[in-house]
Design a protein around this motif. Sequence first.
Motif, PDB file in Angstrom:
ATOM      1  N   ASP A   1      -5.424  -1.691   4.626  1.00 46.56           N
ATOM      2  CA  ASP A   1      -4.271  -1.044   5.255  1.00 46.56           C
ATOM      3  C   ASP A   1      -4.654   0.382   5.648  1.00 46.56           C
ATOM      4  O   ASP A   1      -5.634   0.944   5.144  1.00 46.56           O
TER       5      ASP A   1
ATOM      6  N   ALA B   1      -5.336   3.467  11.269  1.00 41.27           N
ATOM      7  CA  ALA B   1      -5.484   4.679  10.462  1.00 41.27           C
ATOM      8  C   ALA B   1      -5.157   5.907  11.296  1.00 41.27           C
ATOM      9  O   ALA B   1      -5.071   5.842  12.523  1.00 41.27           O
ATOM     10  N   ASP B   2      -5.041   7.006  10.614  1.00 45.55           N
ATOM     11  CA  ASP B   2      -4.855   8.285  11.266  1.00 45.55           C
ATOM     12  C   ASP B   2      -6.075   8.527  12.162  1.00 45.55           C
ATOM     13  O   ASP B   2      -7.216   8.426  11.690  1.00 45.55           O
TER      14      ASP B   2
ATOM     15  N   THR C   1      -8.418  -1.051  11.202  1.00 45.71           N
ATOM     16  CA  THR C   1      -7.164  -0.623  10.605  1.00 45.71           C
ATOM     17  C   THR C   1      -6.361   0.228  11.578  1.00 45.71           C
ATOM     18  O   THR C   1      -6.863   0.645  12.622  1.00 45.71           O
TER      19      THR C   1
ATOM     20  N   ASP D   1      -8.721  10.724  10.723  1.00 42.83           N
ATOM     21  CA  ASP D   1      -9.543  10.081   9.695  1.00 42.83           C
ATOM     22  C   ASP D   1     -10.638   9.236  10.337  1.00 42.83           C
ATOM     23  O   ASP D   1     -11.764   9.189   9.847  1.00 42.83           O
TER      24      ASP D   1
ATOM     25  N   ARG E   1      -3.567   3.285   4.996  1.00 36.67           N
ATOM     26  CA  ARG E   1      -3.629   4.313   3.952  1.00 36.67           C
ATOM     27  C   ARG E   1      -4.940   4.252   3.177  1.00 36.67           C
ATOM     28  O   ARG E   1      -5.343   5.241   2.560  1.00 36.67           O
ATOM     29  N   SER E   2      -5.597   3.104   3.182  1.00 37.51           N
ATOM     30  CA  SER E   2      -6.831   2.922   2.407  1.00 37.51           C
ATOM     31  C   SER E   2      -8.093   3.085   3.237  1.00 37.51           C
ATOM     32  O   SER E   2      -9.200   2.985   2.711  1.00 37.51           O
ATOM     33  N   THR E   3      -7.928   3.350   4.515  1.00 37.21           N
ATOM     34  CA  THR E   3      -9.081   3.419   5.415  1.00 37.21           C
ATOM     35  C   THR E   3     -10.130   4.421   4.975  1.00 37.21           C
ATOM     36  O   THR E   3     -11.304   4.085   4.839  1.00 37.21           O
TER      37      THR E   3
END
Length: 174
Positions: A68, A95-96, A93, A99, A70-72
Amino acid sequence: MKIAIIGMGEVGRAYAAALADAGRHDLVACDPIPSAAARDFVDERGIALHQAIGPWLSDADLVLSCVDGRSTASAFRASLPHLRAGTEYVDMTTADPADMRQAATEAEAGSVVFVDIAIIGAISLTGARTPLLRAGRDGAGTSQILQELDAPVQVLAEGRAGDASFLKLVRSLF
């Protein structure tokens, strides 16, 4: 080709199923807290399942990160010390974007190919043939796998890592 899939949720299982059905690659999976569906899936297909990222990852030619959003960052940072030069790390993912850009910079410093792919559609409906958006570097192994799976990929020619995620997030808002 040895392919590691990190995250055995719906996305990870969809790509693992398509790759296993193709029968051309050696697959290994990782999920820290695998669901019953994930355990059943790997057991039925004879795929090794690790519950932590570790030295076993150094055998992979290609890594599909299907965790997910948040876990990237944590999944990437845990993986990086175990990846050898030339390994392709495909982040699938949402992700941001910052990031993703940071991960791409860190990957490049370690001679790892970081590929940013956003899934643009419902995996539950079309599985591994769900449309994809790619930005940043391309990896030969990634392109080969996506062609084998007949996955439709739109490439952001001038895009950099994080741009595919950004466009997916913007698209979701509309």
